[in-house]
Design a protein around this motif. Structure first.
Motif, PDB file in Angstrom:
ATOM      1  N   THR A   2      18.014  70.884  36.157  1.00 56.45           N
ATOM      2  CA  THR A   2      18.057  72.002  36.653  1.00 56.45           C
ATOM      3  C   THR A   2      18.490  73.134  35.741  1.00 56.45           C
ATOM      4  O   THR A   2      17.985  74.129  35.525  1.00 56.45           O
ATOM      5  N   ARG A   3      19.813  72.740  35.267  1.00 49.71           N
ATOM      6  CA  ARG A   3      20.462  73.590  34.431  1.00 49.71           C
ATOM      7  C   ARG A   3      20.210  73.510  33.026  1.00 49.71           C
ATOM      8  O   ARG A   3      20.608  74.408  32.352  1.00 49.71           O
ATOM      9  N   GLU A  62      13.374  68.542  34.756  1.00 52.95           N
ATOM     10  CA  GLU A  62      13.452  68.229  36.276  1.00 52.95           C
ATOM     11  C   GLU A  62      12.145  68.148  37.035  1.00 52.95           C
ATOM     12  O   GLU A  62      12.184  67.236  37.823  1.00 52.95           O
ATOM     13  N   ILE A  84      19.854  61.970  42.078  1.00 51.01           N
ATOM     14  CA  ILE A  84      20.297  63.436  42.347  1.00 51.01           C
ATOM     15  C   ILE A  84      21.093  64.235  41.378  1.00 51.01           C
ATOM     16  O   ILE A  84      20.856  65.561  41.168  1.00 51.01           O
ATOM     17  N   LEU A  85      22.030  63.611  40.835  1.00 55.54           N
ATOM     18  CA  LEU A  85      23.006  64.201  39.882  1.00 55.54           C
ATOM     19  C   LEU A  85      22.060  64.679  38.732  1.00 55.54           C
ATOM     20  O   LEU A  85      22.131  65.706  37.851  1.00 55.54           O
ATOM     21  N   VAL A  95      14.962  62.147  45.558  1.00 56.75           N
ATOM     22  CA  VAL A  95      15.411  63.218  45.313  1.00 56.75           C
ATOM     23  C   VAL A  95      14.962  64.321  45.882  1.00 56.75           C
ATOM     24  O   VAL A  95      15.722  65.250  46.215  1.00 56.75           O
ATOM     25  N   ALA A 122      22.253  64.253  31.908  1.00 58.47           N
ATOM     26  CA  ALA A 122      21.214  64.123  32.896  1.00 58.47           C
ATOM     27  C   ALA A 122      20.563  62.634  32.584  1.00 58.47           C
ATOM     28  O   ALA A 122      20.147  61.973  33.447  1.00 58.47           O
ATOM     29  N   ALA A 125      18.961  65.216  38.602  1.00 54.50           N
ATOM     30  CA  ALA A 125      18.081  66.432  39.065  1.00 54.50           C
ATOM     31  C   ALA A 125      18.865  67.655  38.680  1.00 54.50           C
ATOM     32  O   ALA A 125      18.443  68.605  38.268  1.00 54.50           O
ATOM     33  N   TRP A 126      20.175  67.576  39.421  1.00 55.50           N
ATOM     34  CA  TRP A 126      21.166  68.900  39.171  1.00 55.50           C
ATOM     35  C   TRP A 126      21.153  69.175  37.648  1.00 55.50           C
ATOM     36  O   TRP A 126      21.118  70.566  37.583  1.00 55.50           O
ATOM     37  N   LEU A 127      21.284  68.191  37.008  1.00 52.15           N
ATOM     38  CA  LEU A 127      21.827  68.562  35.450  1.00 52.15           C
ATOM     39  C   LEU A 127      20.678  69.095  34.563  1.00 52.15           C
ATOM     40  O   LEU A 127      20.775  69.821  34.101  1.00 52.15           O
ATOM     41  N   TRP A 180      16.202  64.444  49.521  1.00 53.56           N
ATOM     42  CA  TRP A 180      17.479  64.894  49.524  1.00 53.56           C
ATOM     43  C   TRP A 180      17.806  66.424  49.445  1.00 53.56           C
ATOM     44  O   TRP A 180      18.286  66.867  50.189  1.00 53.56           O
ATOM     45  N   ARG A 181      16.675  66.917  48.598  1.00 58.55           N
ATOM     46  CA  ARG A 181      16.902  68.605  48.431  1.00 58.55           C
ATOM     47  C   ARG A 181      16.068  69.190  49.594  1.00 58.55           C
ATOM     48  O   ARG A 181      16.624  70.022  49.934  1.00 58.55           O
TER      49      ARG A 181
END
Length: 113
Positions: A35-36, A42, A28-29, A55, A5, A31-33, A58-59
């Motif tokens: 999140t996990r 995040e 965006i990637l 971001v 991330a 943020a996704w990473l 996009w969401r």
């Protein structure tokens, strides 16, 4: 995921200040990473005044700012022209051109932020 991330955040920042790389995709990637791997980072990314708005857009609606759409499309066109000039074989150019056209078509049909 956390280290990846941060790598994406770095690439996203580079992409925002240079016309060669799309920064928003990496953010965006990231943020996704995050999140996990780290809800704290995040939140940091989503609330950052410079990095967060694209971001969040996009969401919320899959929106991409018009300037980002045009910059990414122009960068792909320039990259393709450079590949032609350096003399890549036609089958390779056809594959890359097809991918670039698909990405541009997808990108340009997204709502604008």
């Amino acid at each position: 995921m956390f280290a990846l991330a941060w790598l994406c955040v770095g690439l996203g920042i580079v992409g925002l200040v240079t016309p060669v790389m799309p920064g928003t995709v990496f953010l965006i990637l990231a943020a996704w990473l995050f999140t996990r791997s780290s809800p704290r980072f995040e939140r940091w990314l989503l609330t950052h005044p410079r990095l967060g708005p694209s971001v969040v857009a996009w969401r919320a609606s899959g929106a991409v700012p018009r300037w980002a759409q045009l910059t990414a499309s122009a960068s792909m066109a320039g990259s393709f022209a450079l590949l032609v000039v350096i003399g890549l074989p036609v089958p390779v150019l056809a594959l890359i051109g097809t991918i670039f056209l698909g990405v541009c078509a997808y990108l340009l049909t997204r709502p604008t932020a």
